[in-house]
Motif scaffolding. Structure first.
Motif, PDB file in Angstrom:
ATOM      1  N   UNK A 120       3.891   8.477 -14.627  1.00  0.00           N
ATOM      2  CA  UNK A 120       3.193   7.421 -13.896  1.00  0.00           C
ATOM      3  C   UNK A 120       1.816   7.888 -13.447  1.00  0.00           C
ATOM      4  N   UNK A 121       0.901   6.922 -13.309  1.00  0.00           N
ATOM      5  CA  UNK A 121      -0.437   7.187 -12.793  1.00  0.00           C
ATOM      6  C   UNK A 121      -0.393   7.075 -11.278  1.00  0.00           C
ATOM      7  N   UNK A 122      -1.028   8.028 -10.594  1.00  0.00           N
ATOM      8  CA  UNK A 122      -1.126   7.952  -9.137  1.00  0.00           C
ATOM      9  C   UNK A 122      -2.398   7.195  -8.782  1.00  0.00           C
ATOM     10  N   UNK A 123      -2.231   6.169  -7.953  1.00  0.00           N
ATOM     11  CA  UNK A 123      -3.360   5.318  -7.571  1.00  0.00           C
ATOM     12  C   UNK A 123      -3.414   5.195  -6.057  1.00  0.00           C
ATOM     13  N   UNK A 124      -4.575   5.471  -5.486  1.00  0.00           N
ATOM     14  CA  UNK A 124      -4.817   5.288  -4.063  1.00  0.00           C
ATOM     15  C   UNK A 124      -5.756   4.099  -3.918  1.00  0.00           C
ATOM     16  N   UNK A 125      -5.339   3.091  -3.147  1.00  0.00           N
ATOM     17  CA  UNK A 125      -6.173   1.913  -2.913  1.00  0.00           C
ATOM     18  C   UNK A 125      -6.503   1.842  -1.425  1.00  0.00           C
ATOM     19  N   UNK A 126      -7.795   1.824  -1.095  1.00  0.00           N
ATOM     20  CA  UNK A 126      -8.248   1.632   0.279  1.00  0.00           C
ATOM     21  C   UNK A 126      -9.023   0.329   0.352  1.00  0.00           C
ATOM     22  N   UNK A 127      -8.461  -0.623   1.051  1.00  0.00           N
ATOM     23  CA  UNK A 127      -9.121  -1.910   1.281  1.00  0.00           C
ATOM     24  C   UNK A 127      -8.476  -2.512   2.519  1.00  0.00           C
ATOM     25  N   UNK A 128      -9.275  -2.998   3.442  1.00  0.00           N
ATOM     26  CA  UNK A 128      -8.715  -3.543   4.684  1.00  0.00           C
ATOM     27  C   UNK A 128      -8.207  -4.973   4.525  1.00  0.00           C
ATOM     28  N   UNK A 129      -8.359  -5.543   3.350  1.00  0.00           N
ATOM     29  CA  UNK A 129      -7.855  -6.906   3.120  1.00  0.00           C
ATOM     30  C   UNK A 129      -6.497  -6.818   2.426  1.00  0.00           C
ATOM     31  N   UNK A 130      -5.458  -7.014   3.219  1.00  0.00           N
ATOM     32  CA  UNK A 130      -4.084  -6.864   2.738  1.00  0.00           C
ATOM     33  C   UNK A 130      -3.806  -7.745   1.518  1.00  0.00           C
ATOM     34  N   UNK A 131      -4.307  -8.964   1.518  1.00  0.00           N
ATOM     35  CA  UNK A 131      -4.077  -9.875   0.399  1.00  0.00           C
ATOM     36  C   UNK A 131      -4.651  -9.305  -0.897  1.00  0.00           C
ATOM     37  N   UNK A 132      -5.856  -8.757  -0.837  1.00  0.00           N
ATOM     38  CA  UNK A 132      -6.467  -8.156  -2.021  1.00  0.00           C
ATOM     39  C   UNK A 132      -5.609  -7.004  -2.543  1.00  0.00           C
ATOM     40  N   UNK A 133      -5.182  -6.128  -1.646  1.00  0.00           N
ATOM     41  CA  UNK A 133      -4.379  -4.969  -2.036  1.00  0.00           C
ATOM     42  C   UNK A 133      -3.065  -5.418  -2.670  1.00  0.00           C
ATOM     43  N   UNK A 134      -2.410  -6.393  -2.043  1.00  0.00           N
ATOM     44  CA  UNK A 134      -1.135  -6.890  -2.578  1.00  0.00           C
ATOM     45  C   UNK A 134      -1.316  -7.517  -3.952  1.00  0.00           C
ATOM     46  N   UNK A 135      -2.371  -8.304  -4.124  1.00  0.00           N
ATOM     47  CA  UNK A 135      -2.606  -8.960  -5.421  1.00  0.00           C
ATOM     48  C   UNK A 135      -2.954  -7.953  -6.513  1.00  0.00           C
TER      49      UNK A 135
END
Length: 137
Positions: A2-17
């Motif tokens: 698997x690829x490890x991905x770190x996502x930093x964004x304060x908009x929960x909807x964007x991160x979830x989508x």
């Protein structure tokens, strides 16, 4: 693998989508979703390398940057991304994105592993395709 991905964004909807779209691809991911820089920095330092890092350039500064001028959060992601580039932790690619004008992180995109993905030009599906490697920036 698997690829490890770190996502930093304060908009929960964007991160979830974005996470949802990534999970619909044929690839396998270990995705760490962070809505604030403090959690993101802790998670970032928990590994010796990352495959992909996605950073929103405008996020609240949090305790990590309480003594740093982040322009009321306008530059927090950019400062965070620069700390990652300057760290000993390895990463394969970093994508910075912002709702602001294209070219916000120009000093960062001169780094060979960093690419800019302006939110105004790339949908979540487009971003997922780029992260997976089905499409180039």
């Amino acid at each position: 693998m698997s690829k490890s991905i770190l996502i930093l964004d304060d908009r929960k909807t964007f991160v979830e989508r974005l996470t949802e779209v990534l999970r619909l691809t044929d690839s396998t991911f270990d995705i760490v979703e962070c809505l604030d820089v403090d959690t993101a920095w802790r998670e970032f330092n928990s590994r010796s390398n990352w495959d992909v890092i996605v950073i929103d350039l405008m996020v609240p500064p949090g305790a990590l940057f309480q003594d740093v001028d982040t322009g009321s959060g306008l530059n927090t992601g950019q400062i965070f991304a620069q700390r990652i580039v300057d760290s000993d932790v390895d990463f394969t690619s970093m994508y910075i994105h912002s709702s602001r004008n294209k070219g916000v992180g120009q000093d960062l995109v001169s780094h060979p592993k960093v690419k800019e993905l302006p939110k105004s030009e790339y949908s979540n599906v487009d971003m997922a395709d780029i992260i997976v490697g089905n499409r180039r920036v």
